[in-house]
Design a protein around this motif. Sequence first.
Motif, PDB file in Angstrom:
ATOM      1  N   VAL A   1      -9.032 -23.132 -16.098  1.00  0.00           N
ATOM      2  CA  VAL A   1      -8.116 -22.054 -15.760  1.00  0.00           C
ATOM      3  C   VAL A   1      -6.721 -22.631 -15.579  1.00  0.00           C
ATOM      4  O   VAL A   1      -6.556 -23.775 -15.188  1.00  0.00           O
ATOM      5  CB  VAL A   1      -8.548 -21.295 -14.480  1.00  0.00           C
ATOM      6  N   ALA A   2      -5.732 -21.830 -15.909  1.00  0.00           N
ATOM      7  CA  ALA A   2      -4.344 -22.246 -15.734  1.00  0.00           C
ATOM      8  C   ALA A   2      -3.551 -21.080 -15.155  1.00  0.00           C
ATOM      9  O   ALA A   2      -3.754 -19.936 -15.537  1.00  0.00           O
ATOM     10  CB  ALA A   2      -3.737 -22.663 -17.063  1.00  0.00           C
ATOM     11  N   VAL A   3      -2.655 -21.402 -14.234  1.00  0.00           N
ATOM     12  CA  VAL A   3      -1.761 -20.423 -13.634  1.00  0.00           C
ATOM     13  C   VAL A   3      -0.354 -20.976 -13.802  1.00  0.00           C
ATOM     14  O   VAL A   3      -0.107 -22.146 -13.529  1.00  0.00           O
ATOM     15  CB  VAL A   3      -2.085 -20.216 -12.136  1.00  0.00           C
ATOM     16  N   VAL A   4       0.554 -20.142 -14.259  1.00  0.00           N
ATOM     17  CA  VAL A   4       1.940 -20.544 -14.490  1.00  0.00           C
ATOM     18  C   VAL A   4       2.834 -19.806 -13.503  1.00  0.00           C
ATOM     19  O   VAL A   4       2.673 -18.603 -13.286  1.00  0.00           O
ATOM     20  CB  VAL A   4       2.363 -20.207 -15.937  1.00  0.00           C
ATOM     21  N   CYS A   5       3.784 -20.510 -12.898  1.00  0.00           N
ATOM     22  CA  CYS A   5       4.718 -19.886 -11.958  1.00  0.00           C
ATOM     23  C   CYS A   5       5.609 -18.891 -12.702  1.00  0.00           C
ATOM     24  O   CYS A   5       6.147 -19.200 -13.766  1.00  0.00           O
ATOM     25  CB  CYS A   5       5.567 -20.948 -11.266  1.00  0.00           C
ATOM     26  N   ASP A   6       5.756 -17.698 -12.140  1.00  0.00           N
ATOM     27  CA  ASP A   6       6.561 -16.646 -12.759  1.00  0.00           C
ATOM     28  C   ASP A   6       8.035 -16.673 -12.367  1.00  0.00           C
ATOM     29  O   ASP A   6       8.799 -15.801 -12.776  1.00  0.00           O
ATOM     30  CB  ASP A   6       5.972 -15.272 -12.408  1.00  0.00           C
ATOM     31  N   THR A   7       8.444 -17.664 -11.580  1.00  0.00           N
ATOM     32  CA  THR A   7       9.843 -17.776 -11.170  1.00  0.00           C
ATOM     33  C   THR A   7      10.674 -18.296 -12.345  1.00  0.00           C
ATOM     34  O   THR A   7      10.269 -19.225 -13.044  1.00  0.00           O
ATOM     35  CB  THR A   7       9.972 -18.739  -9.973  1.00  0.00           C
ATOM     36  N   ASP A   8      11.840 -17.687 -12.564  1.00  0.00           N
ATOM     37  CA  ASP A   8      12.729 -18.136 -13.645  1.00  0.00           C
ATOM     38  C   ASP A   8      13.053 -19.615 -13.496  1.00  0.00           C
ATOM     39  O   ASP A   8      13.301 -20.097 -12.391  1.00  0.00           O
ATOM     40  CB  ASP A   8      14.038 -17.337 -13.644  1.00  0.00           C
ATOM     41  N   ASP A   9      13.040 -20.336 -14.591  1.00  0.00           N
ATOM     42  CA  ASP A   9      13.402 -21.751 -14.677  1.00  0.00           C
ATOM     43  C   ASP A   9      12.425 -22.689 -13.970  1.00  0.00           C
ATOM     44  O   ASP A   9      12.732 -23.855 -13.768  1.00  0.00           O
ATOM     45  CB  ASP A   9      14.815 -22.009 -14.161  1.00  0.00           C
ATOM     46  N   CYS A  10      11.249 -22.206 -13.569  1.00  0.00           N
ATOM     47  CA  CYS A  10      10.241 -23.077 -12.964  1.00  0.00           C
ATOM     48  C   CYS A  10       9.194 -23.400 -14.019  1.00  0.00           C
ATOM     49  O   CYS A  10       8.754 -22.539 -14.769  1.00  0.00           O
ATOM     50  CB  CYS A  10       9.578 -22.398 -11.767  1.00  0.00           C
ATOM     51  N   LEU A  11       8.800 -24.660 -14.077  1.00  0.00           N
ATOM     52  CA  LEU A  11       7.824 -25.093 -15.071  1.00  0.00           C
ATOM     53  C   LEU A  11       6.476 -25.458 -14.443  1.00  0.00           C
ATOM     54  O   LEU A  11       5.644 -26.105 -15.083  1.00  0.00           O
ATOM     55  CB  LEU A  11       8.377 -26.299 -15.838  1.00  0.00           C
ATOM     56  N   ALA A  12       6.232 -25.043 -13.204  1.00  0.00           N
ATOM     57  CA  ALA A  12       4.995 -25.404 -12.518  1.00  0.00           C
ATOM     58  C   ALA A  12       3.782 -24.739 -13.167  1.00  0.00           C
ATOM     59  O   ALA A  12       3.807 -23.560 -13.518  1.00  0.00           O
ATOM     60  CB  ALA A  12       5.069 -25.009 -11.048  1.00  0.00           C
ATOM     61  N   ILE A  13       2.737 -25.528 -13.337  1.00  0.00           N
ATOM     62  CA  ILE A  13       1.476 -25.051 -13.880  1.00  0.00           C
ATOM     63  C   ILE A  13       0.360 -25.549 -12.976  1.00  0.00           C
ATOM     64  O   ILE A  13       0.336 -26.715 -12.590  1.00  0.00           O
ATOM     65  CB  ILE A  13       1.239 -25.578 -15.309  1.00  0.00           C
ATOM     66  N   TYR A  14      -0.551 -24.674 -12.626  1.00  0.00           N
ATOM     67  CA  TYR A  14      -1.720 -25.048 -11.837  1.00  0.00           C
ATOM     68  C   TYR A  14      -2.917 -25.068 -12.789  1.00  0.00           C
ATOM     69  O   TYR A  14      -3.196 -24.083 -13.466  1.00  0.00           O
ATOM     70  CB  TYR A  14      -1.955 -24.019 -10.728  1.00  0.00           C
ATOM     71  N   LEU A  15      -3.587 -26.201 -12.864  1.00  0.00           N
ATOM     72  CA  LEU A  15      -4.757 -26.338 -13.724  1.00  0.00           C
ATOM     73  C   LEU A  15      -5.981 -26.631 -12.872  1.00  0.00           C
ATOM     74  O   LEU A  15      -5.913 -27.425 -11.934  1.00  0.00           O
ATOM     75  CB  LEU A  15      -4.561 -27.486 -14.722  1.00  0.00           C
ATOM     76  N   ALA A  16      -7.085 -26.014 -13.200  1.00  0.00           N
ATOM     77  CA  ALA A  16      -8.330 -26.266 -12.472  1.00  0.00           C
ATOM     78  C   ALA A  16      -9.499 -26.126 -13.430  1.00  0.00           C
ATOM     79  O   ALA A  16      -9.424 -25.414 -14.432  1.00  0.00           O
ATOM     80  CB  ALA A  16      -8.484 -25.279 -11.326  1.00  0.00           C
ATOM     81  N   VAL A  17     -10.573 -26.815 -13.121  1.00  0.00           N
ATOM     82  CA  VAL A  17     -11.797 -26.686 -13.896  1.00  0.00           C
ATOM     83  C   VAL A  17     -12.926 -26.343 -12.935  1.00  0.00           C
ATOM     84  O   VAL A  17     -13.135 -27.036 -11.942  1.00  0.00           O
ATOM     85  CB  VAL A  17     -12.121 -27.992 -14.656  1.00  0.00           C
ATOM     86  N   GLU A  18     -13.598 -25.273 -13.213  1.00  0.00           N
ATOM     87  CA  GLU A  18     -14.763 -24.871 -12.434  1.00  0.00           C
ATOM     88  C   GLU A  18     -15.989 -25.373 -13.191  1.00  0.00           C
ATOM     89  O   GLU A  18     -16.193 -25.037 -14.358  1.00  0.00           O
ATOM     90  CB  GLU A  18     -14.814 -23.348 -12.304  1.00  0.00           C
ATOM     91  N   THR A  19     -16.754 -26.220 -12.554  1.00  0.00           N
ATOM     92  CA  THR A  19     -17.931 -26.763 -13.221  1.00  0.00           C
ATOM     93  C   THR A  19     -19.182 -26.059 -12.723  1.00  0.00           C
ATOM     94  O   THR A  19     -19.186 -25.408 -11.692  1.00  0.00           O
ATOM     95  CB  THR A  19     -18.064 -28.274 -12.977  1.00  0.00           C
ATOM     96  N   GLY A  20     -20.209 -26.203 -13.461  1.00  0.00           N
ATOM     97  CA  GLY A  20     -21.474 -25.590 -13.099  1.00  0.00           C
ATOM     98  C   GLY A  20     -22.210 -25.194 -14.360  1.00  0.00           C
ATOM     99  O   GLY A  20     -21.618 -25.089 -15.434  1.00  0.00           O
ATOM    100  N   ASN A  21     -23.469 -24.994 -14.231  1.00  0.00           N
ATOM    101  CA  ASN A  21     -24.253 -24.623 -15.387  1.00  0.00           C
ATOM    102  C   ASN A  21     -25.073 -23.396 -15.032  1.00  0.00           C
ATOM    103  O   ASN A  21     -26.266 -23.483 -14.788  1.00  0.00           O
ATOM    104  CB  ASN A  21     -25.150 -25.783 -15.819  1.00  0.00           C
ATOM    105  N   ASP A  22     -24.397 -22.237 -14.981  1.00  0.00           N
ATOM    106  CA  ASP A  22     -25.113 -21.021 -14.648  1.00  0.00           C
ATOM    107  C   ASP A  22     -25.713 -20.365 -15.886  1.00  0.00           C
ATOM    108  O   ASP A  22     -26.418 -19.372 -15.793  1.00  0.00           O
ATOM    109  CB  ASP A  22     -24.216 -20.045 -13.891  1.00  0.00           C
ATOM    110  N   GLY A  23     -25.426 -20.916 -17.061  1.00  0.00           N
ATOM    111  CA  GLY A  23     -26.015 -20.407 -18.292  1.00  0.00           C
ATOM    112  C   GLY A  23     -25.367 -19.149 -18.838  1.00  0.00           C
ATOM    113  O   GLY A  23     -25.712 -18.691 -19.912  1.00  0.00           O
ATOM    114  N   ASP A  24     -24.442 -18.570 -18.109  1.00  0.00           N
ATOM    115  CA  ASP A  24     -23.787 -17.340 -18.554  1.00  0.00           C
ATOM    116  C   ASP A  24     -22.336 -17.621 -18.907  1.00  0.00           C
ATOM    117  O   ASP A  24     -21.678 -18.423 -18.273  1.00  0.00           O
ATOM    118  CB  ASP A  24     -23.811 -16.274 -17.452  1.00  0.00           C
ATOM    119  N   GLU A  25     -21.859 -16.921 -19.918  1.00  0.00           N
ATOM    120  CA  GLU A  25     -20.439 -17.006 -20.231  1.00  0.00           C
ATOM    121  C   GLU A  25     -19.686 -16.103 -19.271  1.00  0.00           C
ATOM    122  O   GLU A  25     -20.192 -15.081 -18.823  1.00  0.00           O
ATOM    123  CB  GLU A  25     -20.197 -16.576 -21.670  1.00  0.00           C
TER     124      GLU A  25
END
Length: 66
Positions: free
Chosen positions: A5-29
């Motif tokens: 997952v990625a989240v990008v800051c909506d503030t003008d002129d900001c380049l911040a990005i939040y990246l995360a990975v959720e792991t697990g094997n629940d078998g469902d998309e």
Amino acid sequence: MPTGVAVVCDTDDCLAIYLAVETGNDGDERSANDVSQLARKAAEGDGWVISFGFTQPVMTCPGCAD
């Protein structure tokens, strides 16, 4: 199945990005809505401010929120 997952800051002129990975094997998309909810919860847990604009959430990084 890991989900990235990625989240990008909506503030003008900001380049911040939040990246995360959720792991697990629940078998469902995950749907796009599930991934969006996952991204919001993860970002909020790390100090991102989530508010709501006209049609979608507005994401603000911790630096711009201060």
